[in-house]
Write an enzyme that holds these catalytic residues in place. Structure first.
Site, PDB file in Angstrom:
ATOM      1  N   GLY A  48      76.685  -4.023  52.730  1.00 54.84           N
ATOM      2  CA  GLY A  48      77.172  -5.046  53.644  1.00 54.84           C
ATOM      3  C   GLY A  48      77.351  -4.414  55.007  1.00 54.84           C
ATOM      4  O   GLY A  48      77.675  -3.231  55.104  1.00 54.84           O
ATOM      5  N   THR A  49      77.149  -5.180  56.050  1.00 55.25           N
ATOM      6  CA  THR A  49      77.143  -4.567  57.374  1.00 55.25           C
ATOM      7  C   THR A  49      78.440  -4.783  58.153  1.00 55.25           C
ATOM      8  O   THR A  49      79.337  -3.951  58.064  1.00 55.25           O
ATOM      9  CB  THR A  49      75.914  -5.049  58.176  1.00 55.25           C
ATOM     10  OG1 THR A  49      75.793  -6.465  58.030  1.00 55.25           O
ATOM     11  CG2 THR A  49      74.651  -4.414  57.634  1.00 55.25           C
TER      12      THR A  49
END
Length: 270
Positions: A48-49
């Site tokens: 996930g960023t």
């Protein structure tokens, strides 16, 4: 027989920590990242960023983009990164997506278990400390590449204010007074928040500030997903106030994102 044994162990437990209960009696039920004996080598997994949290007049806003990446490829365009912990707190996940989501769900169960055993809720400070312990348990997995670095935020009933906590991979806990961001686009998001955040923001202004920061991060960071007008994919955003944890409707998020993009388009073409 298994169900009877589980119920007996649950009710006879001398600990209010659900995680400790699993580690002691049922370690095989822990998420793989929290189990001992991980194989050596770096694991390539979806990450996930960018997630962020900011304080506003009534509490805190948590927001995140919807993209997960695996190396240079998009692993998912619709991942959810903001989760409810209990009625007065939420968590935004960044890092290895699978272990991060497992940790968020286990943390929610941990808080529910504590409430049932102790008969009262943990303070926001206590919740933040428990999450730090869980992150520290993940350190062996982090050394193999499965890094989990969340943002935890909630409403402190005693202080009548929203509070934001960030962590390092060892479980170290640090409180941010106004805003913070984690993930690959966190530096660009924080730079944007530094310019846009103001004291006593309204909910609408706080939402716009958070979404502008995510759009700025997506402009600079290839791992962060921006608003996708064609697929209809937009960031997710939640609020935590005295009234509880609440989701900001997708239609509202879309409307604000479109407003921001239209204004920027006009500025570029002027």
């Amino acid at each position: 027989m298994i169900e009877h044994e589980w119920r007996q162990r649950f009710h006879d437990s001398t600990t209010s920590s659900f995680v400790d209960l699993l580690r002691r009696d049922f370690p095989q039920l822990l998420p793989e990242s929290l189990q001992p004996g991980l194989p050596a080598g770096v694991v390539e997994a979806p990450h996930g960023t960018t997630v962020l949290a900011l304080r506003y007049r009534d509490g805190v806003i948590l927001a995140g983009d919807r993209q997960a990446t695996a190396g240079y490829q998009v692993a998912s365009r619709r991942i959810e990164k903001i989760f409810k912990c209990d009625e007065l707190s939420g968590i935004g996940i960044a890092g290895a997506a699978g272990p991060a989501m497992e940790m968020a769900k286990l943390f929610q169960t941990e808080l529910e278990h504590y409430e049932k055993v102790e008969g009262e809720n943990l303070s926001l400070e206590g919740k933040a400390n428990k999450l730090g312990m869980m992150i520290r348990m993940n350190l062996p997995a982090a050394m193999q590449g499965l890094v989990v670095v969340p943002i935890f935020a909630g409403f402190d009933e005693k202080a009548s204010v929203g509070r934001i906590f960030k962590y390092d991979i060892t479980g170290g806990r640090y409180e941010e007074t106004n805003y913070d961001s984690q993930g690959s686009g966190s530096k660009d998001a924080r730079d944007s928040l530094k310019k846009l955040w103001k004291k006593d923001l309204t909910r609408d202004d706080g939402l716009r500030t958070g979404l502008e920061a995510l759009i700025d991060a997506a402009d600079e960071d290839v791992g962060t997903g921006g608003p996708d007008l064609i697929r209809g994919i937009f960031p997710s955003a939640k609020t935590v106030t005295r009234s509880g944890f609440a989701e900001i409707p997708d239609d509202e998020v879309r409307r604000v994102c479109e407003m921001i993009l239209n204004e920027r388009t006009k500025q570029e073409t002027a």
